[in-house]
Motif scaffolding. Structure first.
Motif, PDB file in Angstrom:
ATOM      1  N   ARG A  35       0.815  -1.221   0.000  1.00  0.00           N
ATOM      2  CA  ARG A  35       0.000   0.000   0.000  1.00  0.00           C
ATOM      3  C   ARG A  35       0.849   1.273   0.000  1.00  0.00           C
ATOM      4  N   SER A  75      -1.397   6.048 -11.553  1.00  0.00           N
ATOM      5  CA  SER A  75      -2.793   6.072 -11.096  1.00  0.00           C
ATOM      6  C   SER A  75      -3.638   5.053 -11.858  1.00  0.00           C
ATOM      7  N   LYS A  79      -5.040   1.658 -10.180  1.00  0.00           N
ATOM      8  CA  LYS A  79      -6.489   1.905 -10.125  1.00  0.00           C
ATOM      9  C   LYS A  79      -6.847   2.878  -9.002  1.00  0.00           C
ATOM     10  N   LEU A  80      -6.097   3.959  -8.932  1.00  0.00           N
ATOM     11  CA  LEU A  80      -6.269   4.882  -7.807  1.00  0.00           C
ATOM     12  C   LEU A  80      -7.594   5.637  -7.865  1.00  0.00           C
ATOM     13  N   ALA A  81      -8.197   5.710  -9.050  1.00  0.00           N
ATOM     14  CA  ALA A  81      -9.473   6.425  -9.157  1.00  0.00           C
ATOM     15  C   ALA A  81     -10.655   5.549  -8.751  1.00  0.00           C
ATOM     16  N   ASP A  82     -10.409   4.262  -8.527  1.00  0.00           N
ATOM     17  CA  ASP A  82     -11.488   3.327  -8.199  1.00  0.00           C
ATOM     18  C   ASP A  82     -11.149   2.659  -6.856  1.00  0.00           C
ATOM     19  N   LYS A  83     -11.768   3.162  -5.794  1.00  0.00           N
ATOM     20  CA  LYS A  83     -11.410   2.707  -4.447  1.00  0.00           C
ATOM     21  C   LYS A  83     -11.575   1.200  -4.272  1.00  0.00           C
ATOM     22  N   VAL A  84     -12.659   0.672  -4.826  1.00  0.00           N
ATOM     23  CA  VAL A  84     -12.932  -0.761  -4.653  1.00  0.00           C
ATOM     24  C   VAL A  84     -11.867  -1.594  -5.366  1.00  0.00           C
ATOM     25  N   ASN A  86      -8.891  -0.659  -6.286  1.00  0.00           N
ATOM     26  CA  ASN A  86      -7.577  -0.452  -5.669  1.00  0.00           C
ATOM     27  C   ASN A  86      -7.448  -1.299  -4.392  1.00  0.00           C
ATOM     28  N   LYS A  87      -8.518  -1.312  -3.607  1.00  0.00           N
ATOM     29  CA  LYS A  87      -8.479  -2.081  -2.359  1.00  0.00           C
ATOM     30  C   LYS A  87      -8.292  -3.573  -2.655  1.00  0.00           C
ATOM     31  N   GLN A  91      -5.093  -5.821  -1.543  1.00  0.00           N
ATOM     32  CA  GLN A  91      -5.259  -7.028  -0.724  1.00  0.00           C
ATOM     33  C   GLN A  91      -4.580  -8.223  -1.392  1.00  0.00           C
TER      34      GLN A  91
END
Ligand code: SF4
Length: 528
Positions: A35, A75, A79-84, A86-87, A91
């Protein structure tokens, strides 16, 4: 630098959880290394926007090493613009050690298979590794030839320095027992001539962060909350909250084995050759390299340039720095001359690089900049830029400032000496024929200024009213380091490594033979 910008080859970032070894806090998450990487890479994206990637190690996960890389800016890749998204990605990549890379290539295809880190999978954990580097193998051609003809290797990407590096790294681990990293890096230095800052992890949980014997590319490290963090530039660590940032000494490695860090020299100390262009253009202006602030160095270059000024300054003069890398030098140039520094050229910061890349030079200028008529009209402009490499688009910019902006005069001032020779250490200027300055003068001006008639001819070629450069002898003091500790080969023609000297002789022979284009290698036009 605006026109036909030369580009550096890549930036690296490293995060490794060491716990108490690195002043760990109870609250730090030991599998959070992945992260930390995207943010660090964003800070050094000035070093490349072509592709990005990450490899992480986790002893709890199968596979032990996992790599994610794609073409595109940091970015996009993370996938920094898409929180889901990116998370989910983070993970998947969770691990105790992570290495990341942002790429611009001087050669090799714009293809994801050239992106880094490059993973080499093997059944034995100590032979399974992933690595990334910033730099260039100057003796690529010889080493690739040796791998194929003498050592029986097959190269899937014969033009890739990364694949070459991978094979030589793997060769160091060829026995049944894990090699000593210090000896392996020392052996690598006896083979590879060039510039490299390297980060490597293996599936045994080792981390190696190393800098070439003369330290051409920058590399620094520090600690935060139990993490060892390292990056090509200090800004990536500073923005992570690292207070004490240390440059990795040339020929030295940070080696982590079994969670323990040691700093080891792997070759005898040599005279360093830090790339001076980092301070002039490549590095983020907020970074500090070898204890010298990039911003302060650029400002001092601007002052030195102003001290050479022979144009009679009038109330009609204003200074316009070429955005963004010339701003510090332009502002200091203006301040020294008692002139305003004004943003007469506004850069379009939101237009993508791909959109700008067109063969229509005039269109390229218009997409990248807006010339403000309200600022430029009727004024005598000192246009301050940090360097001229090829000049092919600068003439269009000057024309645009006159036609669209209404500038009465454009006097170009360059806060760097003329680029007189190729770079063989990872910057995409590889032949003498592609350079602007050697068309007008056949040797570097190590002291003092270029002759007036040479400057006149250069100014005429780009449609400027006048042109001036900084001489070579003003640069080191502006950076704040001794000249003997810098690589200035592209302005002085004095290369810091044997292969650089050999390739330069080849580059000169190519000019005499009328060979242009391609990259300079010991056989012309090979992409190394
Ligand atoms: S030749 Fe120029 S650009 Fe290349 S490493 Fe040396 S100083 Fe930097």
């Amino acid at each position: 630098m605006f026109d036909d910008s030369v580009r550096d080859e890549c930036g690296i970032a490293v995060a490794a959880y060491l716990g108490h070894e690195a002043g760990g806090l109870e609250t730090a998450d030991p599998v959070d290394a992945a992260r930390l990487i995207p943010g660090m890479l964003l800070d050094i994206q000035n070093r490349g926007q072509l592709a990005a990637g990450i490899s992480t190690f986790s002893p709890e996960r199968r596979p032990l090493i996992r790599t994610h890389k794609e073409l595109g800016a940091v970015s996009e890749v993370f996938k920094l613009a898409d929180k889901v998204a990116n998370k989910a990605l983070m993970q998947r990549l969770a691990g105790t050690i992570a290495i990341g890379h942002t790429r611009y290539s001087t050669c090799g295809a714009d293809d994801v298979s050239y992106a880094q880190p490059l993973e080499r999978v093997h059944g034995k954990p100590f032979k399974w590794f992933s690595f990334c580097f910033n730099g260039n193998v100057a003796n690529h051609q010889q080493l690739a030839g040796k791998l194929v003809s003498e050592m029986g290797y097959h190269l899937t990407r014969p033009d890739s320095d990364t694949e070459l590096f991978m094979h030589y790294l793997a060769f160091q681990q060829r026995g049944q027992r894990k090699a000593n990293w210090r000896k392996a890096l020392g052996a690598l230095c006896r083979v590879i001539d060039g510039a490299w800052s390297l980060a490597l992890i293996n599936a045994a949980g080792d981390l190696v962060v190393a800098r070439d014997p003369v330290g051409i590319k920058p590399l620094c490290y520090g600690f935060r909350d139990g993490y060892l963090l390292a990056a090509s530039e200090s800004i990536a660590l500073q923005n992570m909250g690292v207070r004490d940032i240390v440059d990795v000494a040339p020929g030295t490695a940070l080696i982590v084995e079994q969670g323990r860090l040691r700093v080891e020299r792997f070759v005898p100390e040599r005279r360093p050759a830090h790339c001076f262009f980092e301070w002039v253009y490549f590095a983020n202006v907020a970074s500090t390299i070898e204890s010298q602030s990039v911003y302060a160095a650029r400002a001092r270059l601007g002052v030195a340039l102003a001290e050479l000024e022979s144009e009679t300054v009038t109330p009609d003069h204003i200074v316009v720095p070429v955005p963004d890398t010339s701003k510090a030098a332009g502002d200091a140039f203006a301040y020294t001359l008692g002139l305003p520094s004004i943003e007469g050229l506004v850069r379009n910061r939101y237009v993508g690089r791909t959109f700008i890349e067109t063969d229509d030079r005039a269109a390229k200028v218009r997409r990248k900049f807006v010339a403000l008529r309200g600022i430029l009209q009727g004024r005598k402009i000192f246009l301050v830029d940090d360097s001229i490499v090829r000049s092919t688009t600068l003439a269009y910019l000057i024309d645009y400032m006159r036609e669209e902006g209404g500038a009465a005069e454009v006097h170009v001032r360059i806060a760097c000496p003329p680029i007189m020779a190729p770079c063989f250490y990872g910057i995409d200027m590889s032949t003498i024929g592609e350079l602007f300055a050697p068309r007008f003068t056949d040797k570097p001006t190590l002291q003092g200024e270029l002759p007036a008639e040479t400057r006149r001819a250069m100014a005429d070629a780009i449609g400027a009213d006048s042109l001036n450069y900084l001489p070579v002898d003003k640069v080191a003091s502006a950076i704040g380091l001794p000249q003997r500790s810098l690589c200035m080969a592209c302005v002085s023609r004095k290369y810091p490594t044997p292969m650089g000297r050999q390739l330069f002789r080849q580059a000169q022979a190519n000019v005499e033979a009328g060979i242009t284009g391609g990259r300079t290698t010991m056989i012309a036009n090979h992409c190394g």
